[in-house]
Design a protein around this motif. Structure first.
Motif, PDB file in Angstrom:
ATOM      1  N   ALA A  61       5.967  -1.652  -4.232  1.00 58.91           N
ATOM      2  CA  ALA A  61       5.118  -0.677  -4.911  1.00 58.91           C
ATOM      3  C   ALA A  61       3.775  -0.520  -4.201  1.00 58.91           C
ATOM      4  O   ALA A  61       3.286   0.607  -4.021  1.00 58.91           O
ATOM      5  N   LEU A  62       3.177  -1.622  -3.791  1.00 58.71           N
ATOM      6  CA  LEU A  62       1.900  -1.544  -3.070  1.00 58.71           C
ATOM      7  C   LEU A  62       2.080  -0.864  -1.723  1.00 58.71           C
ATOM      8  O   LEU A  62       1.175  -0.139  -1.260  1.00 58.71           O
ATOM      9  N   GLN A  63       3.219  -1.070  -1.078  1.00 61.47           N
ATOM     10  CA  GLN A  63       3.476  -0.413   0.201  1.00 61.47           C
ATOM     11  C   GLN A  63       3.604   1.096   0.017  1.00 61.47           C
ATOM     12  O   GLN A  63       3.079   1.875   0.825  1.00 61.47           O
ATOM     13  N   PHE A  64       4.299   1.523  -1.020  1.00 61.57           N
ATOM     14  CA  PHE A  64       4.397   2.959  -1.293  1.00 61.57           C
ATOM     15  C   PHE A  64       3.022   3.555  -1.594  1.00 61.57           C
ATOM     16  O   PHE A  64       2.698   4.657  -1.131  1.00 61.57           O
ATOM     17  N   ALA A  65       2.213   2.855  -2.390  1.00 66.14           N
ATOM     18  CA  ALA A  65       0.881   3.364  -2.724  1.00 66.14           C
ATOM     19  C   ALA A  65       0.003   3.451  -1.476  1.00 66.14           C
ATOM     20  O   ALA A  65      -0.761   4.411  -1.310  1.00 66.14           O
ATOM     21  N   ALA A  66       0.102   2.469  -0.589  1.00 70.85           N
ATOM     22  CA  ALA A  66      -0.696   2.499   0.643  1.00 70.85           C
ATOM     23  C   ALA A  66      -0.278   3.642   1.554  1.00 70.85           C
ATOM     24  O   ALA A  66      -1.096   4.125   2.356  1.00 70.85           O
ATOM     25  N   ALA A  67       0.964   4.083   1.442  1.00 73.11           N
ATOM     26  CA  ALA A  67       1.438   5.195   2.262  1.00 73.11           C
ATOM     27  C   ALA A  67       1.043   6.550   1.694  1.00 73.11           C
ATOM     28  O   ALA A  67       1.384   7.583   2.276  1.00 73.11           O
ATOM     29  N   LEU A 110      11.263   0.852 -11.158  1.00 76.43           N
ATOM     30  CA  LEU A 110      11.641   0.180 -12.397  1.00 76.43           C
ATOM     31  C   LEU A 110      12.081  -1.232 -12.069  1.00 76.43           C
ATOM     32  O   LEU A 110      13.070  -1.435 -11.347  1.00 76.43           O
ATOM     33  N   SER A 111      11.382  -2.223 -12.628  1.00 75.93           N
ATOM     34  CA  SER A 111      11.677  -3.616 -12.306  1.00 75.93           C
ATOM     35  C   SER A 111      11.121  -4.522 -13.397  1.00 75.93           C
ATOM     36  O   SER A 111      10.318  -4.098 -14.238  1.00 75.93           O
ATOM     37  N   THR A 112      11.579  -5.777 -13.365  1.00 77.85           N
ATOM     38  CA  THR A 112      11.011  -6.802 -14.239  1.00 77.85           C
ATOM     39  C   THR A 112       9.779  -7.446 -13.627  1.00 77.85           C
ATOM     40  O   THR A 112       9.031  -8.116 -14.334  1.00 77.85           O
ATOM     41  N   PHE A 113       9.605  -7.293 -12.305  1.00 78.17           N
ATOM     42  CA  PHE A 113       8.453  -7.827 -11.572  1.00 78.17           C
ATOM     43  C   PHE A 113       8.317  -9.342 -11.753  1.00 78.17           C
ATOM     44  O   PHE A 113       7.224  -9.868 -11.888  1.00 78.17           O
ATOM     45  N   LEU A 114       9.466 -10.005 -11.737  1.00 81.51           N
ATOM     46  CA  LEU A 114       9.453 -11.464 -11.825  1.00 81.51           C
ATOM     47  C   LEU A 114       9.400 -12.129 -10.445  1.00 81.51           C
ATOM     48  O   LEU A 114       9.395 -13.354 -10.369  1.00 81.51           O
ATOM     49  N   ASP A 115       9.400 -11.338  -9.379  1.00 83.21           N
ATOM     50  CA  ASP A 115       9.211 -11.893  -8.041  1.00 83.21           C
ATOM     51  C   ASP A 115       8.322 -10.934  -7.259  1.00 83.21           C
ATOM     52  O   ASP A 115       7.969  -9.844  -7.735  1.00 83.21           O
ATOM     53  N   ASP A 116       7.956 -11.314  -6.063  1.00 88.97           N
ATOM     54  CA  ASP A 116       6.981 -10.554  -5.281  1.00 88.97           C
ATOM     55  C   ASP A 116       7.567  -9.321  -4.612  1.00 88.97           C
ATOM     56  O   ASP A 116       6.817  -8.440  -4.194  1.00 88.97           O
ATOM     57  N   HIS A 117       8.878  -9.248  -4.455  1.00 90.55           N
ATOM     58  CA  HIS A 117       9.466  -8.143  -3.703  1.00 90.55           C
ATOM     59  C   HIS A 117       9.166  -6.774  -4.310  1.00 90.55           C
ATOM     60  O   HIS A 117       8.684  -5.871  -3.592  1.00 90.55           O
TER      61      HIS A 117
END
Length: 454
Positions: free
Chosen positions: A370-376, A358-365
């Motif tokens: 999320a992409l790291q979790f999906a890649a795992a 859960l985030s606003t996704f206003l920065d890259d972190h």
């Protein structure tokens, strides 16, 4: 009644500016009379000095019937500030109670609601009747917050004496978010438990039909399907059994990004205003996280809570009512930490668990996490908690800057979708048909291969 802590500085009485001026004029008049040798001029200054001395001698020293040797009893006022434990009708009640010593004639009381709404009261005081001020404060936000702050100044000797403004006292409350547990539960790619409410790919007891197979050692006799045996058996003594799916539970990680707390009014993003901001991103995040955690825990799954910005804020995977209470308290206590204190290391997630970020996704972190979790190999649902922004109060330059920030954000959301992350927009209303329809779509297996991989 609450009292000042022993050793804390007590309010000091001082003369008002008018009384100080009277003393100066009295001394100058008396000095001029002495220098000039006119006694009548000296007599003219004495009443001013006498009035100042009389006022100073009448200053309150302690509460009635108490010894001034006690640091708390020596205070000319005892105080208490209380507030309701829970919000009623989106408001919280508060009460300020002051007991004054003899000689205190009035109290200038200032009450600051939510840090932005000051209320000034000038009230007559007497030892027989304590000052009691009550009020109600709106509770527009969830989470920990300073509900009300109060300070005061005492008046005595016909307004000739005043104390310094007291140190402010305040009441903090944690407002629990309102939520409705979700019923459409997107499952992770792999179920890990040996018991639960979801059908896994393993044969076992309790689930839906799996297949019909030859009888093997360990199969129960009551599982023999005589019709299938009569139809499929080729050799004498060959038996066929009906197998069902084993029940399993899911492990879900709810990860909240507490780096910022942004409201509907974009004008308050730089300097937060709890009244003008409207619903904020953390208001939505707390409500969404509570609904997600309660939905899975009610179904018997295991839920963990983590904070993307603060690694210490974590609740390990667990199940049951007590764990639900623990998770809900931790969610309600979530508060913004600021971008300067954000850690750049995502939390550790149990293999095979589903992830709600859960985030606003206003920065890259958060996007990178999320992409790291999906890649795992985790199934990741990115929950967008940024409320729709109001830009009518912005200048043209700031409106253009906001548009550029939102364009970058849309690029991040597109990158999440390309990376295999499901995106879910969590709206302001609890009953959101679009969100519910999206949850139903996410709850269905995405393809047969994924369903079989469980």
């Amino acid at each position: 009644m609450s009292t000042p802590r022993p050793g804390a500085p007590q309010p000091r009485w001082r003369l008002t500016i008018a009384q100080t001026g009277a003393i100066v004029v009295g001394f100058l008049t008396a000095a001029a009379g002495i220098v000039s040798g006119h006694p009548d001029v000296v007599v003219m200054g004495l009443p001013l000095l006498a009035l100042a001395a009389w006022a100073w001698d009448r200053r309150p020293r302690a509460m009635a019937g108490e010894q001034a040797t006690d640091a708390a009893a020596a205070a000319p006022v005892h105080y208490a500030l209380t507030a309701d434990r829970a919000a009623r009708e989106h408001t919280l009640g508060y009460r300020v109670r002051l007991e004054t010593a003899p000689g205190v004639e009035a109290v200038q009381l200032r009450v600051l609601e939510l840090g932005v709404r000051p209320r000034l009261h000038v009230l007559a005081a007497s030892p027989e009747r304590p000052i009691d001020v009550r009020g109600r404060v709106p509770a527009p936000h969830s989470g920990p917050q300073r509900i009300v702050t109060a300070d005061w100044r005492l008046v005595a000797a016909g307004a000739a004496l005043l104390t310094d403004v007291s140190a402010p006292i305040g009441v903090d409350r944690t407002i629990e978010p309102a939520f409705v547990p979700i019923t459409a539960l997107p499952l992770p790619a792999r179920l890990t438990g040996l018991t639960g409410s979801h059908d896994s790919s393993r044969p076992g007891d309790g689930g839906d039909f799996h297949d019909i197979d030859r009888f093997r050692p360990g199969d129960r006799l009551r599982r023999i399907d005589w019709k299938a045996t009569a139809r499929l058996a080729r050799d004498p003594g060959e038996l066929y059994v009906r197998r069902t799916r084993a029940q399993a539970d899911a492990t879900i990680f709810v990860i909240v990004d507490s780096a910022d707390d942004l409201g509907e009014s974009v004008d308050t993003w730089e300097l937060f205003d709890p009244v003008r901001s409207g619903t904020t991103s953390l208001d939505i995040a707390r409500s969404a996280a509570s609904a997600i955690a309660a939905g899975y825990l009610h179904r018997g799954d295991r839920v963990a809570l983590a904070d993307l910005a603060v690694p210490g804020r974590v609740a390990r995977p667990g199940a049951g009512t007590r764990h639900l209470d623990r998770v809900l308290r931790a969610i309600a206590a979530t508060q913004p930490v600021g971008a300067a204190r954000v850690t750049r290391r995502p939390p550790l997630v149990t293999p095979g668990a589903g992830v709600f970020l859960l985030s606003t996704f206003l920065d890259d972190h958060p996007m990178s996490a999320a992409l790291q979790f999906a890649a795992a190999g985790h199934r990741v649902v990115a929950v967008d908690v940024l409320p729709p922004g109001r830009t009518d109060e912005l200048t043209t330059a700031r409106r253009i800057a906001h548009r550029l920030v939102m364009m970058d954000r849309e690029n991040r959301m597109a990158a999440l979708r390309r990376g295999g992350v499901d995106v879910l927009v969590w709206g302001l209303e609890r009953g959101d048909p679009e969100r519910d329809a999206r949850l139903l779509a996410l709850a269905r297996p995405r393809n047969p291969a994924l369903a079989a991989a469980r």
